[in-house]
Design a protein around this motif. Structure first.
Motif, mmCIF file in Angstrom:
data_model
loop_
_atom_site.group_PDB
_atom_site.id
_atom_site.type_symbol
_atom_site.label_atom_id
_atom_site.label_comp_id
_atom_site.label_asym_id
_atom_site.label_seq_id
_atom_site.Cartn_x
_atom_site.Cartn_y
_atom_site.Cartn_z
ATOM 1 N N PRO A 135 0.805 -1.222 0.000
ATOM 2 C CA PRO A 135 0.000 0.000 0.000
ATOM 3 C C PRO A 135 0.834 1.267 0.000
ATOM 4 C CG PRO A 135 -0.087 -1.076 2.143
ATOM 5 C CD PRO A 135 0.583 -2.027 1.213
ATOM 6 N N VAL A 136 2.051 1.204 0.542
ATOM 7 C CA VAL A 136 2.995 2.318 0.506
ATOM 8 C C VAL A 136 4.396 1.731 0.371
ATOM 9 C CG1 VAL A 136 1.651 3.986 1.848
ATOM 10 C CG2 VAL A 136 3.103 2.339 3.039
ATOM 11 N N VAL A 137 5.338 2.533 -0.117
ATOM 12 C CA VAL A 137 6.725 2.076 -0.169
ATOM 13 C C VAL A 137 7.301 1.979 1.234
ATOM 14 C CG1 VAL A 137 9.054 2.615 -0.969
ATOM 15 C CG2 VAL A 137 7.096 2.993 -2.487
ATOM 16 N N SER A 138 7.047 3.021 2.044
ATOM 17 C CA SER A 138 7.602 3.042 3.397
ATOM 18 C C SER A 138 6.505 3.313 4.419
ATOM 19 C CB SER A 138 8.695 4.111 3.532
ATOM 20 O OG SER A 138 9.162 4.173 4.867
ATOM 21 N N PRO A 139 6.196 2.333 5.273
ATOM 22 C CA PRO A 139 5.180 2.542 6.310
ATOM 23 C C PRO A 139 5.704 3.240 7.560
ATOM 24 C CG PRO A 139 5.923 0.282 6.382
ATOM 25 C CD PRO A 139 6.640 0.923 5.217
ATOM 26 N N GLY A 140 7.003 3.544 7.610
ATOM 27 C CA GLY A 140 7.539 4.227 8.774
ATOM 28 C C GLY A 140 8.942 4.734 8.516
ATOM 29 N N TYR A 141 9.224 5.983 8.936
ATOM 30 C CA TYR A 141 10.545 6.561 8.700
ATOM 31 C C TYR A 141 10.760 7.724 9.670
ATOM 32 C CZ TYR A 141 7.425 9.435 5.852
ATOM 33 O OH TYR A 141 6.363 10.199 5.416
ATOM 34 N N THR A 142 12.021 8.051 9.916
ATOM 35 C CA THR A 142 12.369 9.155 10.804
ATOM 36 C C THR A 142 12.110 10.489 10.102
ATOM 37 O OG1 THR A 142 14.666 8.803 10.121
ATOM 38 C CG2 THR A 142 13.995 7.911 12.248
ATOM 39 N N PRO A 143 11.922 11.568 10.872
ATOM 40 C CA PRO A 143 11.502 12.846 10.283
ATOM 41 C C PRO A 143 12.444 13.417 9.229
ATOM 42 C CG PRO A 143 11.165 12.874 12.653
ATOM 43 C CD PRO A 143 11.914 11.615 12.349
ATOM 44 N N GLY A 144 13.733 13.081 9.305
ATOM 45 C CA GLY A 144 14.684 13.616 8.334
ATOM 46 C C GLY A 144 14.481 13.118 6.926
ATOM 47 N N LEU A 145 13.618 12.133 6.753
ATOM 48 C CA LEU A 145 13.346 11.599 5.416
ATOM 49 C C LEU A 145 12.076 12.182 4.807
ATOM 50 C CD1 LEU A 145 14.336 7.855 5.928
ATOM 51 C CD2 LEU A 145 15.690 9.716 4.966
ATOM 52 N N GLU A 146 11.483 13.150 5.483
ATOM 53 C CA GLU A 146 10.339 13.850 4.904
ATOM 54 C C GLU A 146 10.797 14.688 3.708
ATOM 55 O OE1 GLU A 146 7.183 13.901 5.468
ATOM 56 O OE2 GLU A 146 6.837 13.133 7.494
ATOM 57 N N GLY A 147 9.899 14.844 2.733
ATOM 58 C CA GLY A 147 10.174 15.793 1.671
ATOM 59 C C GLY A 147 10.590 15.165 0.358
ATOM 60 N N THR A 148 10.959 16.031 -0.580
ATOM 61 C CA THR A 148 11.369 15.635 -1.928
ATOM 62 C C THR A 148 12.689 16.309 -2.265
ATOM 63 O OG1 THR A 148 10.140 17.480 -2.896
ATOM 64 C CG2 THR A 148 8.980 15.372 -2.715
ATOM 65 N N PRO A 149 13.448 15.768 -3.217
ATOM 66 C CA PRO A 149 14.727 16.377 -3.586
ATOM 67 C C PRO A 149 14.552 17.797 -4.124
ATOM 68 C CG PRO A 149 14.595 14.139 -4.418
ATOM 69 C CD PRO A 149 13.223 14.488 -3.917
#
Length: 392
Positions: free
Chosen positions: A295-309
């Motif tokens: 349903p998603v690529v990543s179901p959980g990640y730390t805040p530093g991975l928010e956003g787009t290049p």
């Protein structure tokens, strides 16, 4: 200048079982790999862990009978239709069996010419020659066989999926249609099985008069008979585990990545980002299969991975501002331009052609390719240098 950019390493781990402390295992394996292979860990490195490893150590499994019990509870009349499941032995065949065990009569509506992730029931050329209009026509199983053949074999798996699904669920009636509302002519009790369009499908069914329409996110969204569950995704993201059970998508991923990040910070002094990843979001150009069945690529990640290049296109830079520069002069001009770039390049010609995707989707796709889905034994991936650029 450092001559390497992004580096991704598959990190080997022991065979993981229910109850293992995965956060501890991940930290130990990453640090051990760093020591044995002679590389250093840095701030803004990324440690990624497969969703499968987390779900397994959580023991997030459910039996077919538990699936059937939830379906019986939600559809006590004993009749249900399922709309647009993907064609898969690993991903859906067990779910089909569990759902069919929970009802007396089952209707199965398949999308055509291909399912949501690109598995074809017929070639595009065969569909064109058939005269069927995929935007409006419903095709019965008999019409399908009369038109496209008594056996239609998937070129990669060697499976005739309609034949397989009929064997799994002999109480089913199968037809092909791309309009979810066509199911309502057969039954008004429906489970939407499409992954990324499920909310729209449920809305369309309700607007068209369904008595009860849910998605697979609503099946095993809570524990049934003491089994596994996922409050956000239900049956989505599940895989075949044994002949009578499935492994569900992991729960509490945010808590897990925070634990790993904090432990890495304590043991290494580095601020390392952490994520859980499933299927990468990419499409095979030959098989036409789009990989993203989770349903998603990543179901959980730390805040530093928010956003787009937020990146300049170096090729564009080389063909414009650096046309008359070469050698060290060109390098220094490129570094200066990158260092001075705007904090947001959205809409800028200088960024045209860069990939407009989220970090978690890009990194998850990279990690999925690195770890593979077979016997590499690397459920952990360490990505370094991803957030660097030419000016660093």
């Amino acid at each position: 200048m450092r001559m390497t950019g992004t580096v991704a390493r598959g990190i080997r781990a022991p065979i993981l079982k229910k109850g293992d402390d995965l956060a501890k295992v991940v930290v130990e394996c990453v640090i051990k790999a760093s020591s044995e292979e002679g590389f250093e860990l840095h701030d803004k490195d990324v440690v990624a862990v497969t969703e499968s490893a987390l779900a397994r150590t959580q023991g997030n499994y459910a039996t077919l009978e538990q699936i059937a019990a939830d379906v019986r509870e939600k559809f006590p009349g004993g009749e249900v239709g399922i709309i647009h499941p993907i064609l898969s032995r690993n991903r859906f065949s067990m779910l089909l069996k569990g759902i069919s065990m929970g009802v007396k009569k089952l209707y199965v509506q398949l999308a055509y010419p291909a399912d949501e992730v690109g598995n074809h029931l017929m070639t595009i050329d065969a569909l064109d020659a058939s005269g069927f209009n995929p935007s409006k026509d419903e095709i019965t199983e008999k019409q399908y066989r009369d038109t496209f053949g008594e056996r239609v074999i998937h070129p990669f798996t060697g499976i005739d999926y309609i034949e397989l699904y009929r064997e799994i669920a002999p109480n089913c009636e199968i037809f092909l249609s791309n309009d979810p509302r066509h199911m309502l002519a057969h039954t008004k009790y429906v489970i939407a099985c499409d992954i990324h369009t499920r909310k729209r499908t449920v809305r369309m069914l309700n607007d068209a008069g369904a008595i009860k329409a849910v998605s697979m996110a609503d099946i095993l969204s809570k524990s049934v008979m003491g089994g596994g569950f996922n409050p956000d995704y239900g049956l989505y993201g599940s895989n075949m585990a044994t002949e009578d059970s499935v492994k569900l998508f992991p729960r509490d991923c945010g808590t897990f990545v925070s634990r790993v990040a904090e432990s890495l910070r304590e043991k290494t002094g580095k601020h390392i980002e952490v994520m859980v990843y499933g299927d990468g979001a990419f499409k095979d150009p030959v098989g036409k299969i789009w990989e993203l069945a989770d349903p998603v690529v990543s179901p959980g990640y730390t805040p530093g991975l928010e956003g787009t290049p937020n990146e300049l296109k170096l090729k564009h830079l080389a063909d414009t501002r650096l046309t008359n520069a070469s050698g060290e002069e060109a390098i220094e001009m490129a570094k200066k331009t990158i260092a001075e770039k705007s904090s947001s390049l959205v809409g800028s010609m200088a960024s045209q052609g860069t990939t407009p995707r989220r970090y978690t989707d890009l990194l998850g796709s990279l990690c999925d390719l690195v770890s593979g889905s077979g016997d590499k034994g690397t459920p952990i991936v360490l990505v370094q240098g991803y957030f660097d650029n030419y000016a660093d």
